[in-house]
Design an enzyme around this catalytic site. Sequence first.
Site, PDB file in Angstrom:
ATOM      1  N   ALA A  18       0.869  -1.178   0.000  1.00  0.00           N
ATOM      2  CA  ALA A  18       0.000   0.000   0.000  1.00  0.00           C
ATOM      3  C   ALA A  18       0.905   1.227   0.000  1.00  0.00           C
ATOM      4  O   ALA A  18       2.059   1.146   0.436  1.00  0.00           O
ATOM      5  CB  ALA A  18      -0.871  -0.014   1.242  1.00  0.00           C
ATOM      6  N   GLY A  57       0.237  -4.804   0.798  1.00  0.00           N
ATOM      7  CA  GLY A  57      -0.991  -4.701  -0.004  1.00  0.00           C
ATOM      8  C   GLY A  57      -0.810  -5.265  -1.406  1.00  0.00           C
ATOM      9  O   GLY A  57      -1.786  -5.725  -2.022  1.00  0.00           O
ATOM     10  N   GLU A 109      -1.363  -8.826  -0.962  1.00  0.00           N
ATOM     11  CA  GLU A 109      -2.808  -9.040  -0.742  1.00  0.00           C
ATOM     12  C   GLU A 109      -3.569  -8.979  -2.065  1.00  0.00           C
ATOM     13  O   GLU A 109      -4.498  -9.751  -2.291  1.00  0.00           O
ATOM     14  CB  GLU A 109      -3.340  -7.999   0.247  1.00  0.00           C
ATOM     15  CG  GLU A 109      -2.869  -8.303   1.674  1.00  0.00           C
ATOM     16  CD  GLU A 109      -3.213  -7.228   2.682  1.00  0.00           C
ATOM     17  OE1 GLU A 109      -2.942  -6.044   2.403  1.00  0.00           O
ATOM     18  OE2 GLU A 109      -3.749  -7.562   3.751  1.00  0.00           O
ATOM     19  N   GLU A 131       4.568  -5.317   6.845  1.00  0.00           N
ATOM     20  CA  GLU A 131       3.825  -4.340   7.656  1.00  0.00           C
ATOM     21  C   GLU A 131       4.306  -4.278   9.091  1.00  0.00           C
ATOM     22  O   GLU A 131       4.305  -3.224   9.725  1.00  0.00           O
ATOM     23  CB  GLU A 131       2.320  -4.672   7.655  1.00  0.00           C
ATOM     24  CG  GLU A 131       1.595  -4.317   6.380  1.00  0.00           C
ATOM     25  CD  GLU A 131       1.584  -5.438   5.355  1.00  0.00           C
ATOM     26  OE1 GLU A 131       2.468  -6.327   5.408  1.00  0.00           O
ATOM     27  OE2 GLU A 131       0.703  -5.422   4.486  1.00  0.00           O
TER      28      GLU A 131
END
Length: 245
Positions: free
Chosen positions: A53, A96, A99, A119
């Site tokens: 992300a 992300g 993911e 993360e």
Amino acid sequence: MLGFVRLNRPKVLNAINREMVSEILAAFEYMDREENVRAIVLSGNGRAFAAGADIDEMADEGSIDFERLNQFADWDRLAVVKKPIIGAVHGFALGGGFELALVCDILFAAEDAKFGFPEVNLGVMPGAGGTQRLTKLIGKTKAMEWLWTGEMHPAQEACDLGIINRVVAPEVLMEETKKFALQVAQKPPLSVRLIKDSVLKAIDYSLYEGMQYERKNFYLLFSSEDQKEGMRAFVEKRRPDFKGR
Ligand code: CO8
């Protein structure tokens, strides 16, 4: 026909911001409705599939911002796309980005691909399904190790653990992914669609519930023209002509 979606913020290793998620979703949902598209291929541009992300976007945000923005609403919609999504991963697939790869139904990866959830090193944790999808794929023991250490893992290890389907040389990644996607695209679309629907239910449902669900989808296919065509073609010893109806 195949639909192609390529992540394209190479300067920041395709770091995923909100705008990008909504663009990916818009492309997927458009292709999901478009009758001619039989499978979607998702890939990255530049040095990475996606390195996570967008940290710049998130750094100063608070939990109330996420609640107010309903941060993961678009991610929920990615998970209910009905058509097959085939991912071609090269370089980094982190946080992300990993993911997003896990939203794909099938994953091909280049030998240079690296997977991980860093993360933990930022004082947070995955929020778009990482702890759930990874654990369901590789089990509690390995998932905990990957998530606690935040380390990157090579494509071959991801393949050995069943996270991805194939590891190929970087120069043939797109070609091999397309070849597989075309193979799926030639199958009767309703069968492909309801197989995806049923397999995804197997992750959430008990065996008994899942089998009841599978049965309804099996029955449903007997209302399709393609079932009649497929079985008639077999009896008549000719190639079936599937229409997706
Ligand atoms: N966000 C923003 N920018 C990034 C990101 C990122 N995730 N990753 C890389 N970049 C940028 C770098 O800042 C750099 O920009 P600039 O050239 O302007 O300095 C550029 O991309 C190139 O990166 P590096 O110079 O760092 O390249 P290296 O080859 O040296 O290192 C790494 C590559 C190891 C991948 C390194 O860039 C890195 O560690 N990136 C961050 C990885 C990470 O921590 N990802 C997890 C982010 S958090 C997350 O994903 C939470 C998910 C929550 C749900 C999802 C909601 C969308």
